[in-house]
Design an enzyme around this catalytic site. Structure first.
Site, PDB file in Angstrom:
ATOM      1  N   LYS A 124      30.426 -19.984 -43.347  1.00 47.55           N
ATOM      2  CA  LYS A 124      29.038 -19.813 -43.793  1.00 47.55           C
ATOM      3  C   LYS A 124      29.006 -19.822 -45.320  1.00 47.55           C
ATOM      4  O   LYS A 124      29.894 -19.252 -45.964  1.00 47.55           O
ATOM      5  CB  LYS A 124      28.498 -18.482 -43.253  1.00 47.55           C
ATOM      6  N   SER A 169      20.249 -16.017 -39.695  1.00 47.58           N
ATOM      7  CA  SER A 169      20.489 -16.910 -40.800  1.00 47.58           C
ATOM      8  C   SER A 169      21.757 -17.761 -40.656  1.00 47.58           C
ATOM      9  O   SER A 169      21.915 -18.755 -41.366  1.00 47.58           O
ATOM     10  CB  SER A 169      20.602 -16.098 -42.088  1.00 47.58           C
ATOM     11  N   SER A 228      21.636 -11.863 -37.744  1.00 53.54           N
ATOM     12  CA  SER A 228      21.946 -13.219 -38.205  1.00 53.54           C
ATOM     13  C   SER A 228      23.171 -13.862 -37.574  1.00 53.54           C
ATOM     14  O   SER A 228      23.398 -15.052 -37.743  1.00 53.54           O
ATOM     15  CB  SER A 228      22.127 -13.238 -39.728  1.00 53.54           C
TER      16      SER A 228
END
Lengths: 494, 484
Positions: free
Chosen positions: A79, A159, A183
């Protein structure tokens, strides 16, 4: 090419590498090819094929010498919230465009130490603020899943939407995510994969771009519960550079996978039964209860009375911390700097106005407001009190049960654009996940079934602090019972 | 002594509270491992944490905590075993994170006190409200370029102690004494070097005026005053300004002011309306700081003797005057020097030498004790030469001058200059006889009762002997001869 990373798990690849069925270099090459083929998903911000090849070469050497780490030769996506040395790290924001850290986050450094191979940096909501990956400054990520007979693109959740899409599409075997209010778990649920948010303090936050420091926690996103256990084992551990990381030994999580759940007490919190929640979510939940009962668990109805206050408290605490955490993006030392500003105040205003997207600006404003003189007690302090009550609810319940079972999200993945103009409806996506962050507990989403229109749905398990082991045990039982084998059709290859 | 000052409408009382910012003596910064040395190349002592790079986290420096606790103990203050670090949010280019980590509601040290000594010999106890740890900011350099401001982050993140007093001070003299005493205590403790020119200690001074016994007036805060003298000047000016303002029908606005050292005036920096809303909240990157009682106990046991205790000991055990003791204990270096000189010698004599000749020479040379060529050992040897009669006090003073100039020992100078005192009674007698013979008329006058002439004879004999006569022996012999 015969080797398809989508058909592998971390565990099976580990076995294949050990048995010399394929090399780490071959696996990396297959993953690079699959990643490039999946570009239409917009999941990857920076592809690092050279790095992947170099990592794989080293992995093969270590495998040959019998010095393999727990993730030797396993291709992972990272990420973009994790700082990676020499590799652009943007947190999905324009304000960090071009920023190449001179340092490596502790969690990713741990993964490389265990031999993992870096495929690239993956897309995300800007500064991890979002539940659909639509706030990224670098465009939406598309969910690999589509409704059968319906070509409308769907959100992957957020997210950690890029991570979820990457794992679900199958070009990597696992990805790192971070979870501040859901997330990891919500996108895992939306894409039919496993996502674990560990106990706060289990993984170091050092080198992870901060959103809300008291809530942020890194975790694994994988295609199986076992893989999540293997990956967490590599990520977790005490880090003296993070004062909130906890000095507890990291147990052998993988050993919990497959252990009997007979006699475990599983709580079902009645407050998670929402008005207007789709019937299929309730049905899936009941199915999960039945599976665990069948596996020998005792099901206990429990109450977490302050649950309804969790979401509003979260949307005070998280923006408050974010407003302060994001003050460093001022155009002075790194990242975007607005051109032509006269004076320092204009430089700040223009840089931040240009560099932050609308959702980040909204949260910085909310956060600044709730911390302001005259509002602090009514909002921030009240929210902290709510947080204490929520933690107490959980502590009380965990006196009676070993884990809780609940839905991951109140719906399946929705079409891109559906909720983008309605922040409140977007925030409601987090209703089942934020209490866990507020209480600092571990939570895991396990794919459990398909919605009526053919999209994955997840069930969430919530554990006691630092008892991820029980989550792996129960999660594996749910996984086995659900036998979730559906895969998205690789339309992006067409 | 009255502290009241006269205005048009009668007498006014000044009310002063001080916030002293003291840089903690510590190898590394409050929350990072970067070094803290003064005067290093700009931006050469900046860690990733100090520059607030994305994802960086603060970790508390135990050494700084120890220093804060020591300081709290030295101020007889309550040590809070649990304290919390907060973020103080504001934008400024030399504040990289956009917030300063400080302690707001739960400081590490609570109430304490400090005693000040005043010129009239009286003393007063001044209340300490609190002491907390916080980060220093960096430095903006506006003079490096006509169009840009440069930033030096060497100081960013350095540990500071902010020590807040009660509004107990009532005059510029008291405020000056408070700052000087605070500096002295910090230096004794070794927790701050007190170097005000380098900025390691500075004060924010809160000043208000009121009619004696009346309600408190509106205060102004004078920021960043960096010497005892400036603190006094700033208060004198600010009190006058406020009195004139009120007596002229105006009213004091609560504001932050700056002291212009060149013109000796205070100037408005920002009003209450322009004041920042700092949005303090507990720093979520840090856990509450919890101290074990044993940790505090151990530091208490290691605490050095502080100026007040030392002064009492000098008076009570060494027989010094309170004045000499006060002068000697003001600086730890002076007290240590004195004690080294006095060891095994008469303490009063040692005190006279140190506070007299030695301090005078130090002042003339503009030197520190460490730099000055006359060490405690050498001064002690000189005193020994007086005690054993080798040198008279007068000769000793000359020898001291020589020592200060050349760095040589007393014995070396005595040998070089042949300054050894003559105690040989034969030689002294011979000189006396000569003087008596040459001044028969004066001898007659003296014997007739003109006692004042005695000094004349002493002077003549000393002159004849080049000043080297042992004064005691000369005295004894001269008295005998004159009365014969």
């Amino acid at each position: 090419m015969s080797l398809d990373p989508a058909s592998l798990t971390i565990a099976s690849a580990r076995d294949g590498l050990k048995a010399k069925q394929f090399s780490a270099a071959e696996l990396a090459e297959a993953a690079i090819g699959a990643m490039q083929a999946a570009r239409p998903l917009n999941a990857v911000l920076v592809e690092t094929p050279d790095r992947a090849r170099a990592d794989a070469k080293r992995a093969d050497q270590r495998l040959a010498k019998g010095e393999a780490g727990a993730l030797e030769g396993i291709p992972l996506a990272i990420k973009d919230l994790f700082c990676t040395e020499g590799v652009e790290t943007t947190a999905g924001s324009k304000i960090l465009k071009g920023f190449k850290p001179t340092y490596e986050s502790t969690v990713t450094a741990n993964l490389w130490r265990e031999g993992a191979v870096m495929l690239g940096k993956v897309n995300m909501d800007e500064f991890a603020m979002g539940s659909s990956n639509e706030t990224s400054a670098y465009g939406n990520v598309e969910n690999p899943w589509r409704r059968p007979g319906d070509n409308r693109p769907l959100v992957p959740g957020g997210s950690s939407g890029g991570s979820a899409a990457a794992v679900s599409a199958g070009f990597c075997l696992g990805a790192t995510g971070t979870d501040t209010g859901g997330s990891i778990r919500q996108p895992a649920g939306f894409t039919g994969i496993v996502g674990l948010k560990p106990t706060y303090g289990r993984c170091s936050r050092w080198g992870i771009v901060a959103f809300a420091s008291s809530l942020d926690q890194a975790g694994p996103m994988t295609r199986s519960v076992r893989d999540a256990a293997i990956m967490l084992g590599a990520m977790a551990g005490f880090d003296p550079k993070d004062s909130t990381s906890v000095d507890l030994p990291v147990p052998n999580y993988e050993a919990s996978v497959g252990q009997s759940v007979k006699g475990l007490r599983i709580g079902v919190p009645k407050e998670y039964r929402l008005d207007g929640m789709p019937a299929e979510i309730e049905t899936l939940w009941q199915q999960g209860i039945a599976w665990l009962k069948e596996a020998g668990c005792e099901i206990v109805d429990v109450s977490l009375p302050h649950t309804k206050y969790a979401l509003p408290a979260y949307y005070i605490v998280a923006p408050a911390e974010a407003s302060s955490n994001l003050a460093r993006y001022d155009g002075v030392r790194f990242g975007h700097r607005a051109a032509g500003a006269k004076g320092i105040n204009e430089l700040y205003a223009k840089t931040r106005g240009e560099g932050f997207g609308p959702e980040v600006r909204r949260r910085v404003l909310i956060g600044t407001y709730v911390l302001s003189a005259g509002y602090y007690d009514a909002y921030y302090i009240k929210a902290q009190q709510v947080r204490t009550l929520i933690l107490r609810d959980f502590e009380k319940v965990f006196g009676e049960v070993d884990a809780l079972l609940a839905p991951t999200a109140p719906s399946a993945a929705f079409p891109i654009g559906d909720k983008a103009d309605d922040p409140i409806s977007m925030y409601l996506n987090d209703v089942f996940t934020v209490p866990v962050n507020l209480a600092g507990l571990p939570g895991m989403s396990v794919p459990a079934g398909l919605s009526a229109d053919g999209l994955p749905l997840g069930l969430q398990l919530i554990g006691k602090a630092f008892d991820e082991a029980t989550l792996f045990r129960v999660g594996a039982a749910v996984e086995k019972a659900a036998n979730f084998t559906a895969r998205p059709k690789p339309w992006w290859r067409a | 002594m009255s502290n009241l000052i006269k205005g048009e409408t009668g007498e006014w009382e000044i009310v002063i509270g001080m916030e002293v910012h003291a840089q903690v003596i510590s190898e590394s910064k409050l929350f990072s491992g970067a070094a803290t040395a003064f005067g290093a190349e700009p931006n050469s002592q900046v860690s990733l944490v100090d520059a607030a790079m994305p994802g960086m986290l603060p970790v508390i420096n135990e050494a700084a905590v120890r220093q804060a606790v020591k300081t709290g103990l030295g101020l007889q203050a309550k040590i809070n075993l649990r304290s919390i670090f907060d973020r103080k949010n504001y934008f400024y280019p030399d504040l990289p994170a956009g917030y300063q980590i400080s302690q707001y509601q739960h400081p590490i040290v609570g109430t304490g006190s400090l005693t000040i000594e005043l010129a009239d010999g009286s003393s007063r106890e001044i209340g300490i409200t609190r002491l907390h740890l916080e980060q220093d900011a960096g430095k903006s350099l506006h003079d490096q370029s006509p169009s840009s401001t440069y930033i030096d982050l060497n100081r960013a993140g350095v540990a500071l102690m902010e020590i807040v007093s009660e509004p107990d001070l009532r005059s510029s003299e008291e405020a000056g004494a408070y700052l000087a005493k605070m500096r002295s205590i910090l230096r004794y403790l070794g927790t701050c070097d007190g170097n005000m020119e380098e900025g390691s200690m500075r004060a924010d001074v809160n000043v208000s005026v009121r009619k004696p016994g009346g309600p408190l007036g509106t205060r102004c805060e004078i920021k960043n005053v960096n010497s005892v003298r400036f603190v006094k000047q700033a208060i004198e000016y600010e009190a006058r300004r406020q009195i004139e303002l009120i007596e002229g029908g105006g009213k004091v606005d609560q504001e932050t002011r700056l002291f212009d050292t060149g013109r000796g005036v205070t100037r408005s920096m920002r009003s209450k309306e322009e004041a920042h809303d700092y949005r303090y909240f507990p720093d979520p990157d840090l856990v509450p700081l919890v101290l074990a009682p044993e940790f505090v106990e151990r530091l208490k046991e290691e605490l050095p003797e502080l100026p007040d205790t030392k002064k009492q000991r000098f008076v009570r055990e060494l027989g010094l005057s309170p004045y000499d003791a006060e002068v000697l204990v003001a600086e730890k270096e002076s007290a240590d020097f004195f004690e080294a000189v006095a060891k095994g010698r008469d303490a009063k004599t040692a005190a006279n030498w140190v506070t007299g000749e030695y301090f005078a020479a130090l002042n003339r040379a503009g030197a520190t004790i460490a730099e000055f060529p006359v060490s405690a050992e050498k001064l002690g040897e000189l005193i020994d030469l007086v005690a054993d009669g080798t040198l008279s006090n007068r000769l000793a003073k000359d020898v001291f001058e020589g020592m200060a100039e050349t760095g040589k020992s007393a014995a070396e100078i005595v040998a070089e200059r042949g300054l050894k005192q003559v105690s040989d009674t034969g030689a002294i007698e011979a000189a006396i006889d000569k003087v008596i013979a040459a001044n028969a008329d004066k001898v007659a006058e003296y014997r007739a009762g003109k006692d004042k002439l005695y000094g004349f004879f002493v002077g003549q004999v000393m002159k004849a002997m080049g000043g080297k006569a042992n004064p005691q022996a000369l005295n004894d012999l001269l008295k005998r001869k004159l009365s014969a």
